[in-house]
Design an enzyme around this catalytic site. Structure first.
Site, PDB file in Angstrom:
ATOM      1  N   GLY A   8       0.806  -1.214   0.000  1.00  0.00           N
ATOM      2  CA  GLY A   8       0.000   0.000   0.000  1.00  0.00           C
ATOM      3  C   GLY A   8       0.836   1.258   0.000  1.00  0.00           C
ATOM      4  CD  GLU A 164     -12.978  17.774   5.266  1.00  0.00           C
ATOM      5  OE1 GLU A 164     -12.268  18.606   5.835  1.00  0.00           O
ATOM      6  OE2 GLU A 164     -12.538  16.735   4.706  1.00  0.00           O
TER       7      GLU A 164
END
Length: 391
Positions: A8, A164
Site C-alpha cells: 500500500g 467536507e
C-alpha cells in the site's frame, strides 16, 4: 538479505518506507501499490466537488521513494501467511521476512440493498472523478430535462467526508449555475444520517456551527434517519424517501477485502493487533492504517482510522521492525491526537487543535489550517517534491 515488503502506497505505507530507509535497516525494501501515484485521500471530496484537479492531490510514488527501494506496480489479491508470500493480480508473487500491511480502505455498504449499484462512493481517484462527472452531467441536463431531480443531491452520511464534500459543493454551485444555466435557488442538497447529530468527533458547539453554516448554504439535514435501501434516483428510509439523481454514499469505510480473502480474524476487514502493531501469533507481520484495529486503552475501543493516526502507526511499526531485526524489544503503540480539522469549502471550517493548549477554531481561518495540514502530510510522505507536486 532480509526482505521487508510493504503493501500500500497510502499514508501508512509510504511513511513506513521512508522511516525504514532513514533508519538504514540492513534489508531489501519493497513497496507494492496498485497505482503509480499516491493520492491524498483526505482531499478526494474536493475532486468530487470539482474544486481541485487530480494533479492537485496526487504525486508520483517512484519520484519520492528513497534510493534503493524497489517499487512493484501491481494489485495484491491475497496473502499466504503460512508461506510468507504475497500473491499479485499479475500472477507473480513476493516472498517476505517482514510484512507491513497498509492496504487502505473500501466503501462500506453495511449490506443495504442497492448501495453499490445506485450510489457514488468517494474512496479513490476513479470514484471521485465519477462523482464529479455524474453531478455535472445532471446539473447540465436540467436546462433540457426540467427534471427537478437533476438539481437534487442526496448525501448519505454526516461524517467527515460528507460534511467536507457539501462545503465544497456549496462553494462551487454558484459557478456551476452560471456555467450550466440552471437556477441556483432550485438546487436541493439533502444530508441523510442515521445518528442524531453530525461530526461526532467534534465538540458540540463546533458541530452545531458547521451544521448551521451548511444550512445557511442550502443543505437540509435529516438526522436520526436510517437508510434502508438505495434505488435508482432515490434514497429510501423507514419513514420517507429522498429523490435525487446524484446520490453520494459516504456513511463509512472498511479495510481492504484482501484481509478477509487472506483468512485473518477480522471485523469489517480490520484486525485487532498486538500492542506493538504486530499480528497475534506472527511477530514479523504488522498491520497499520485502515486494516488495523489498535485498541485505545482509555475507551477500550479501536482508534478511529485517520491519516494522522496512520502516520504515527507507520513510525511505530518501522521502529519495531528495526528493533526486532537487532534483537531488541519493541515499543507499544501510543497515540495522542494533535487535533482535527474539517473544512467547509475553501473559505470556512471548524477545527480542534491540541498544540500549546486546546484551541477551538471556526470560520475563515480554518481554511489556512487545512492547507497547512495537507502540505505537512505531503511533506511527511514524500518530502519537498511531493508537497510541491500536490499543490
Amino acid at each position: 538479505m532480509t526482505k521487508i515488503v510493504i503493501l500500500g502506497g497510502g499514508y501508512a505505507g509510504l511513511r513506513t518506507v521512508r522511516q525504514l530507509a532513514a533508519a538504514k535497516v540492513d534489508a531489501e525494501l519493497v513497496l507494492v501499490n496498485q497505482n503509480s501515484y499516491h493520492y491524498q485521500s483526505t482531499q478526494l471530496h474536493q475532486v468530487a466537488a470539482g474544486t481541485k484537479e487530480v494533479a492537485d492531490i496526487t504525486f508520483d510514488i517512484q519520484g519520492v521513494l528513497p534510493r534503493g527501494v524497489k517499487f512493484v506496480l501491481d494489485r495484491v489479491t491475497t496473502i499466504d501467511r503460512e508461506q510468507h508470500r504475497v500473491l499479485l493480480a499479475s500472477g507473480s508473487e513476493l516472498s517476505y521476512d517482514y510484512l507491513v500491511n497498509a492496504l487502505g480502505f473500501e466503501s462500506e455498504s453495511f449490506g443495504i440493498p442497492g448501495v453499490e449499484e445506485n450510489s457514488l462512493p468517494l474512496v479513490d481517484i476513479p470514484t471521485a472523478l465519477r462523482a464529479k462527472e455524474e453531478l455535472e452531467n445532471h446539473l447540465a441536463r436540467y436546462q433540457y430535462s426540467h427534471d427537478e431531480n437533476d438539481l437534487a443531491i442526496a448525501v448519505c452520511g454526516a461524517g467527515f467526508t460528507s460534511i467536507e464534500y457539501m462545503g465544497e459543493l456549496a462553494y462551487r454551485l454558484p459557478k456551476l449555475s452560471k456555467q450550466y444555466h440552471f437556477p441556483l435557488d432550485k438546487v436541493k442538497i439533502s444530508c441523510i444520517e442515521a445518528a442524531d447529530k453530525i461530526l461526532p468527533m467534534f465538540e458540540p458547539d463546533l458541530a452545531v456551527w458547521a451544521r448551521q453554516y451548511l444550512m445557511d448554504h442550502g443543505v437540509t439535514f435529516y438526522t436520526s434517519t436510517s437508510i434502508t435501501a438505495i434505488e435508482p434516483g432515490k434514497v429510501i428510509s423507514k419513514d420517507s424517501s429522498f429523490n435525487a439523481n446524484t446520490i453520494i454514499w459516504a456513511t463509512g469505510v472498511k479495510g481492504s477485502k484482501v484481509i478477509a480473502d487472506s483468512g485473518y480474524d477480522q471485523k469489517r476487514n480490520r484486525v485487532i493487533v498486538e500492542e506493538d502493531l504486530s499480528v497475534k501469533g506472527n511477530p514479523c507481520e504488522f498491520l497499520i492504517g485502515d486494516v488495523c484495529a489498535a485498541m485505545d486503552p482509555n475507551t477500550h475501543r479501536p482508534y478511529p482510522t485517520t491519516a494522522q493516526i496512520s502516520v504515527v502507526q507507520a513510525d511505530c511499526a518501522a521502529r519495531n521492525i528495526e528493533a526486532r531485526m537487532q534483537g531488541r524489544p519493541g515499543i507499544p503503540f501510543t497515540y495522542t491526537s494533535t487535533g482535527t480539522v474539517c473544512s467547509l469549502g475553501p473559505l470556512a471550517g471548524v477545527a480542534q487543535i491540541n498544540f500549546l493548549g486546546h484551541w477551538k477554531l471556526k470560520g475563515m481561518k480554518v481554511g489556512l489550517v487545512k492547507k497547512i495540514t495537507s502540505d505537512r502530510s505531503a511533506f511527511e510522505l514524500g518530502g519537498v517534491k511531493a508537497m510541491l507536486e500536490s499543490n
